[in-house]
Design a protein around this motif. Structure first.
Motif, short mmCIF file in Angstrom:
data_model
loop_
_atom_site.label_atom_id
_atom_site.label_comp_id
_atom_site.label_asym_id
_atom_site.label_seq_id
_atom_site.Cartn_x
_atom_site.Cartn_y
_atom_site.Cartn_z
N PHE A 167 0.87 -1.18 0.00
CA PHE A 167 0.00 0.00 0.00
C PHE A 167 0.91 1.23 0.00
O PHE A 167 1.82 1.34 0.83
N ILE A 200 1.65 3.22 5.97
CA ILE A 200 2.13 2.89 4.62
C ILE A 200 3.49 3.56 4.38
O ILE A 200 3.71 4.22 3.36
N TYR A 215 1.07 -4.43 3.57
CA TYR A 215 1.12 -5.09 2.26
C TYR A 215 0.40 -6.43 2.31
O TYR A 215 0.07 -6.94 3.39
N THR A 247 -8.92 2.67 -0.14
CA THR A 247 -8.77 2.03 -1.44
C THR A 247 -7.36 2.23 -1.97
O THR A 247 -6.87 3.36 -1.99
N TYR A 248 -6.73 1.14 -2.40
CA TYR A 248 -5.40 1.16 -3.01
C TYR A 248 -5.49 0.45 -4.35
O TYR A 248 -6.12 -0.61 -4.46
N GLU A 249 -4.81 0.99 -5.37
CA GLU A 249 -5.00 0.48 -6.73
C GLU A 249 -3.70 0.55 -7.52
O GLU A 249 -2.96 1.54 -7.44
N THR A 250 -3.43 -0.51 -8.29
CA THR A 250 -2.24 -0.51 -9.16
C THR A 250 -2.50 0.36 -10.39
O THR A 250 -3.62 0.75 -10.67
N GLY A 260 -3.18 6.33 -2.46
CA GLY A 260 -4.05 5.23 -2.86
C GLY A 260 -3.43 4.31 -3.90
O GLY A 260 -4.15 3.61 -4.61
N LYS A 261 -2.09 4.28 -3.96
CA LYS A 261 -1.41 3.44 -4.93
C LYS A 261 -1.14 2.05 -4.35
O LYS A 261 -1.05 1.87 -3.13
N LEU A 262 -0.98 1.07 -5.25
CA LEU A 262 -0.69 -0.31 -4.89
C LEU A 262 0.40 -0.80 -5.83
O LEU A 262 0.29 -0.63 -7.05
N ASP A 280 -2.90 6.34 6.32
CA ASP A 280 -4.21 6.73 5.83
C ASP A 280 -5.20 6.52 6.96
O ASP A 280 -5.13 5.52 7.69
#
Length: 624
Positions: free
Chosen positions: A407, A611, A618, A466-469, A411-413, A426
């Motif tokens: 994380f 994070i 993670y 929310t975390y997103e690639t 909000g990045k993954l 967060d």
């Protein structure tokens, strides 16, 4: 009256009637080609178990025995009353077997006292030391000696609770038992149906137990339980108005009195104490010689743990025994009937249920009971996302590589670890009086579609992180279990942590024939795997510990196995939240026995997920 019978019978119990739904051609075929008998088979302690036996009328050859032991009734009762379907599927019906159905001890027309997930014994030195293993042994021994034209070989199968009885049949270690298929078996009641990592599975259990309750004495009966009358279709609102879990006992005492004993057993044992340890059958699965086919569904909301861990335990503790494993894109028991071609809005590229029934299940039993040729792979697993069957020599695949999915800020993954330093986190406010729903639909049951449902409703809430690639430039396949490694803090002294792994579709994704009205697959957030963790059990389910408010604390837990491909152009998302209602009960976010919490105990808390380089959060995943 608002009833839950249809949902309960499909999603929770998966009784043997999954394979016995009305099929007119089979119903007529059975009456024309089988003779039904009923017996009271004596056990070693003198109790008698009610048993129905369907024998082929053609007595020119010998037949193997297929047996299903159940706590859900072998009805219809009476030698002139036939089931409309017999065997795991119609393939068995038309191929010729002797089919046996038995009410287990203490249920319906069998004598004895029922015990929830009967504790199994290692010591059977006296005839008073009985369990499901000894009952199965005594039944098989009687059948082999008393049913004409049997070939001396027995197979056992069952789904869910009957899956547990299939697992315990292995403990009979009877030499005539040559094949068994535990399907969605309960393995450890604390980890399967009752609790998930200490979080109480509220909606599933509350509706189930009045339906399940049959009797609490030694008097055989054909009587059945009841269905909960909610008075509304809005289960979220119903459970919120109900208040603390402790009020459930009052509701049962008022309307479903026979339910209270079994229900109270769960409320009295929120920790993983000896009560639950006695109901973990995995510890007994040694010295097994019977060939086993363990079956489950990737979207089984009740006994996913049971199927995966029954297989893993059998392989580990019985290395020379033929153990097979099949996992498909199904809900609880979904492989036993119907096409199995979709779940909710998600399609699976064809009829995967019929593939299993013919190519895996029927082939397995035919080989071991009738000596037919077979080339069944030891592991047959359906790869969701790509919608393809894959075979392996073992599970998880040995070439799956462990990686960490971190994380990150914004909000990045990413598979790249965070480089920012300090106590960066967060933050969200968790309010148990306004909990996050587990599904966007209005429903009064544990709607099975939640396992793949669109999560956009949750990602838009302020109490869900929310975390997103980035968009994937190539396919990425996860194969095996997922471990959440969180670094968290809370202003309360307890907190739940829910982690969801999600496949985010591209803008260009088009609807399929199963997409619901007013739903769009463009940017669809399909849940792939999810699980809850009651934070006070972070260091052991048998020893709850409070959080120190504000202190950074590791919380690690398993989300269980997947075989899923996130396709090129998709994204991987992870959501973190602290309520998931009413799938799990509400945590007051105060360290106490939640089963005795007062309505005023439920407090808001500010929760943080860290994070940073010093405190990374993670998921540990296996990339194939």
């Amino acid at each position: 009256m608002k009833k839950m019978l249809a949902a309960i019978s499909f999603m929770l119990v998966a009784i043997s009637s999954f394979a016995q739904q009305p099929q007119a051609p089979d119903a007529e075929y059975i009456k024309a080609n089988y003779t039904k008998y009923e017996y009271q088979i004596p056990m070693r302690d003198g109790k008698k178990l009610f048993t129905s036996v369907y024998v082929p009328k053609d007595q020119s050859k010998k037949y193997p025995i297929m047996m299903d032991r159940t706590c859900y009734s072998v009805a219809p009762y009476g030698v002139g009353k036939y089931k409309t379907a017999i065997g795991p599927s119609s393939l068995f019906t038309h191929d010729g077997f002797i089919f046996v159905y038995q009410d287990v001890r203490g249920r319906f027309m069998s004598e004895g006292i029922f015990r929830e997930m009967t504790p199994e014994l290692e010591d059977h030195k006296t005839n008073k030391n009985v369990d499901e293993g000894t009952d199965t042994y005594d039944t098989i021994d009687w059948l082999i000696k008393n049913i004409p034209n049997n070939n001396g070989k027995v197979g056992v199968w069952g789904i869910s609770y009957p899956g547990f009885y299939t697992t315990t049949s292995l403990l009979s270690r009877h030499p005539a038992l040559v094949a068994a298929s535990p399907q969605a078996p309960i393995a450890d009641l604390y980890r399967d149906d009752a609790f998930h990592n200490g979080a109480f599975m509220l909606v599933a259990n509350f509706g189930f137990y009045p339906f399940f309750t049959n009797r609490q004495d030694d008097k055989p009966t054909q009587g059945k339980g009841f269905n909960v009358d909610f008075g509304t279709k809005d289960g979220y609102e119903y459970y919120l108005r109900m208040g603390s879990v402790k009020h459930t006992t009052d509701i049962y005492l008022k309307n479903y009195k026979d339910t209270v004993r079994l229900w109270q057993e769960m409320l009295d044992h929120p920790n993983y104490d000896q009560h639950w340890k006695d109901r973990n059958v995995l510890t007994h699965l040694h010295d097994i010689k019977t060939a086993v086919l363990v079956t489950g569904g990737w979207y089984d909301a009740e006994d996913l743990y049971g199927a995966i861990n029954t297989y893993k335990t059998l392989v580990k503790d019985n290395p020379t025994t033929p153990i097979y494993f099949a996992m498909g894109p199904w809900v609880h028991g979904g492989w036993s009937r119907g096409p199995g071609d979709h779940l909710g809005d998600i399609e699976f590229g064809g009829a995967q249920g019929s593939y299993y029934r013919e190519k895996i299940e029927f082939a397995f039993f035919s080989h071991y009971l009738k000596g037919t040729d077979t080339d069944i792979p030891k592991v047959s697993t359906f790869e969701t996302g790509k919608n393809e069957w894959k075979t392996y020599k073992s599970w998880p695949p040995k070439d799956a590589e462990d990686k960490n999915l971190y994380f990150l800020p914004g909000g990045k993954l990413s598979f790249t670890a965070p480089t920012n330093t300090g106590d960066y986190s967060d933050t969200y406010v968790s309010d148990p009086n306004k909990p996050v729903p587990f599904i966007s639909d209005i429903t009064d049951d544990m709607k099975r579609e939640y396992m793949t449902a669109d999560q956009r409703f949750a990602s838009r809430r302020p109490d869900v992180l929310t975390y997103e690639t980035d968009v994937l430039d190539k396919d990425l396949t996860l194969a095996g279990n997922i471990i959440a490694n969180l670094k968290v803090s809370t202003t309360g002294t307890d907190a739940d942590w829910v982690v969801k792994v999600i496949d985010v579709y591209p803008d260009s994704a088009e609807n399929n024939k199963f997409t619901a009205p007013n739903t769009f697959m463009s940017n669809y957030e399909q849940m792939v795997r999810s699980e809850a963790m009651r934070g006070k059990y972070r260091n052991g389910f048998d020893k709850p510990e409070p959080f120190i408010p504000g202190k950074i604390t590791p919380v690690n837990f398993e989300l269980q196995d997947v075989l899923h491909t996130f396709k090129k152009g998709h994204r991987i998302m992870v959501q973190v939240q602290s309520t998931w209602f009413p799938l799990i009960d509400r945590n007051p976010q105060v360290f106490e026995n939640i089963m005795k919490a007062k309505d005023l105990d439920f407090k808001k808390a500010t929760n943080k997920v860290y994070i940073s380089k010093e405190h990374p959060s993670y998921l540990k995943v296996r990339v194939l």
